[in-house]
Scaffold this motif. Sequence first.
Motif, short mmCIF file in Angstrom:
data_model
loop_
_atom_site.label_atom_id
_atom_site.label_comp_id
_atom_site.label_asym_id
_atom_site.label_seq_id
_atom_site.Cartn_x
_atom_site.Cartn_y
_atom_site.Cartn_z
N GLU A 201 5.45 -4.42 5.66
CA GLU A 201 6.87 -5.62 5.50
C GLU A 201 7.59 -5.27 6.71
N PRO A 202 8.51 -5.98 7.34
CA PRO A 202 9.39 -5.77 8.42
C PRO A 202 10.51 -4.70 7.92
N GLY A 203 10.52 -3.73 8.74
CA GLY A 203 11.42 -2.67 8.36
C GLY A 203 10.67 -1.52 7.86
N ASP A 204 9.01 -1.50 7.47
CA ASP A 204 8.50 -0.53 7.07
C ASP A 204 7.98 0.43 8.30
N TYR A 205 7.89 1.67 8.26
CA TYR A 205 7.54 2.64 9.11
C TYR A 205 6.70 3.70 8.30
N ASP A 206 5.64 4.12 9.31
CA ASP A 206 4.79 5.29 8.60
C ASP A 206 5.56 6.68 9.14
N ILE A 207 5.21 7.79 8.38
CA ILE A 207 5.74 8.85 8.54
C ILE A 207 5.29 9.44 9.93
N ILE A 208 4.02 9.47 10.13
CA ILE A 208 3.60 9.90 11.45
C ILE A 208 2.30 9.18 11.71
N GLY A 209 2.00 9.27 13.14
CA GLY A 209 0.81 8.70 13.59
C GLY A 209 -0.22 9.87 13.83
N GLN A 210 -1.52 9.18 14.01
CA GLN A 210 -2.55 10.11 14.20
C GLN A 210 -3.42 9.78 15.38
N LEU A 211 -4.13 10.91 16.11
CA LEU A 211 -4.91 10.77 17.23
C LEU A 211 -5.89 9.68 16.88
N ARG A 212 -6.86 9.80 15.68
CA ARG A 212 -7.79 9.03 15.41
C ARG A 212 -7.66 8.59 14.00
N TYR A 213 -7.90 7.39 13.94
CA TYR A 213 -8.02 6.68 12.35
C TYR A 213 -9.09 6.51 11.93
N PHE A 214 -10.15 6.44 12.91
CA PHE A 214 -11.45 6.02 12.53
C PHE A 214 -12.58 7.11 12.79
N SER A 215 -13.49 7.19 12.03
CA SER A 215 -14.86 7.97 12.05
C SER A 215 -15.91 7.17 11.63
N THR A 216 -17.12 7.63 12.16
CA THR A 216 -18.25 6.91 11.69
C THR A 216 -19.41 7.97 11.40
N TYR A 217 -20.11 7.34 10.46
CA TYR A 217 -21.52 8.45 9.88
C TYR A 217 -22.49 7.22 9.28
N GLY A 218 -23.46 7.35 10.12
CA GLY A 218 -24.45 6.18 9.13
C GLY A 218 -24.06 4.92 9.01
N GLU A 219 -24.01 4.40 7.81
CA GLU A 219 -23.71 3.19 7.63
C GLU A 219 -22.14 2.82 7.34
N MET A 220 -21.66 3.93 7.26
CA MET A 220 -19.80 4.11 6.95
C MET A 220 -19.17 4.14 8.23
N LEU A 221 -18.04 3.45 8.33
CA LEU A 221 -16.89 3.33 9.00
C LEU A 221 -15.77 3.76 8.32
N VAL A 222 -15.08 4.99 8.53
CA VAL A 222 -14.14 5.41 7.74
C VAL A 222 -12.98 5.51 8.11
N TYR A 223 -11.65 4.91 7.48
CA TYR A 223 -10.33 4.62 8.02
C TYR A 223 -9.41 5.66 7.23
N SER A 224 -8.44 6.16 7.74
CA SER A 224 -7.39 6.69 6.96
C SER A 224 -6.21 6.81 7.81
N SER A 225 -4.79 6.87 7.23
CA SER A 225 -3.52 7.04 7.64
C SER A 225 -2.68 7.67 6.81
N ILE A 226 -1.52 8.08 7.31
CA ILE A 226 -0.70 8.38 6.48
C ILE A 226 0.02 7.44 5.12
N TYR A 227 -0.41 6.21 5.29
CA TYR A 227 -0.11 5.08 4.52
C TYR A 227 -0.40 5.49 3.08
N PHE A 228 -1.55 6.14 2.57
CA PHE A 228 -1.92 6.72 1.52
C PHE A 228 -2.44 8.01 1.43
N ASP A 229 -2.67 8.70 0.57
CA ASP A 229 -3.59 9.97 0.44
C ASP A 229 -4.93 9.82 0.15
N GLY A 230 -5.67 9.48 0.94
CA GLY A 230 -7.10 9.05 0.95
C GLY A 230 -7.64 8.54 1.96
#
Length: 367
Positions: A201-230
């Motif tokens: 929502e407007p006014g929302d901010y994330d606590i930190i940024g990351q250098l990489r948000y995606f990784s790939t392996y086989g059929e998987m494309l993985v995403y994570s950020s500080i938005y949630f623990d996982g």
Amino acid sequence: MPMKIKNYLLIILTILVQGCASEQDIKFDSIWVYNADAVQPKAPDFVESVSYLLLESNKESMFKGIDKILFENQFIYIADYRLKKIIAYNQDGAVRFVLDRFGRGPGEYLDIKSFAVNGSELYILDNFNRKIFIYDSLTGNFKNSVNINFIAWDMAAFENGDFIFAFSPMKGGELNQQQIAGRVFITDNNFNVKKSFFDYEPGDYDIIGQLRYFSTYGEMLVYSSIYFDGYAVFDRYNSDIREIVRIEFDNPIPSRFGKDDSILDDGYDYMSSVPIMCKDYSIIEVSSGEYVDNLLYDAKSREFAKNPESGRKYLYCPISSIGDFFVSYIDMAVYDELVAIGFDKAEDDVEVHLSAGNPVLLFYKMK
């Protein structure tokens, strides 16, 4: 030595915000429990063998660090965002081509925020120009560029021709034009947005940024950020979310907190980079206060493991994976420190290559 790495980079990148993820809005498919006191120092026990790849080094291909590495087309693509270049190597480490085209002329970019490879094309995300620059992935020759109407911090390609982008809203990072209200959004091959996930929502901010948000392996494309623990796993072939995994930390960042500059110095546990997958294993980079530790998660035993204080197969900071291997990048200083804590010495040609200031990739074959 890199048993625990001081979290200076993340402190520099830290941008404090109003709150963490609204995890009650996310449906998790599974939960991993992280109990720091129960983590055993046995990560090297899962390593079968270690090998080295010597990367050719010349004036054009020199880089200072690896910000992103992709294994595609039987090539190795390495990006150094600070030097604004991408080097493509053959599988034997020989330089195939170098993309080093900073400037304002035809086929030149002002920024490499991220890049992706999909078949015969290599895509560079240039936020300054608000363009995607497209090059031949086998030769590095310029093809064309496409205007985009969004800003992103990372990108990756799906096998169906779609693309995925990550964005983290930051305090003070107001944009000059409207932005998609999603931390993750998927586009077609013309970079028109089709759908978004993990909206803010407007006014929302994330606590930190990351250098990489995606990784790939086989059929998987993985995403994570500080938005949630996982992390979330997308299907690389149809861009659907396959699974969302929660990591339950001992001492997670509180769901609500003020704009207190000391919040990350209080020993809270959080993921500071996207997980790297290989076989039944995952490398999870966990920050606790000012320290970062690379942990290995074994899906079979559903347990975390860490490195011991010393060891012959110390699992040093993987940045990618391919097949049965986690992949790390080392220079002479890192190699000397690893050997000092009992890591098996490499052959003479590896040491000569490192001592000359040349880059080396370290491949950990997993059991």
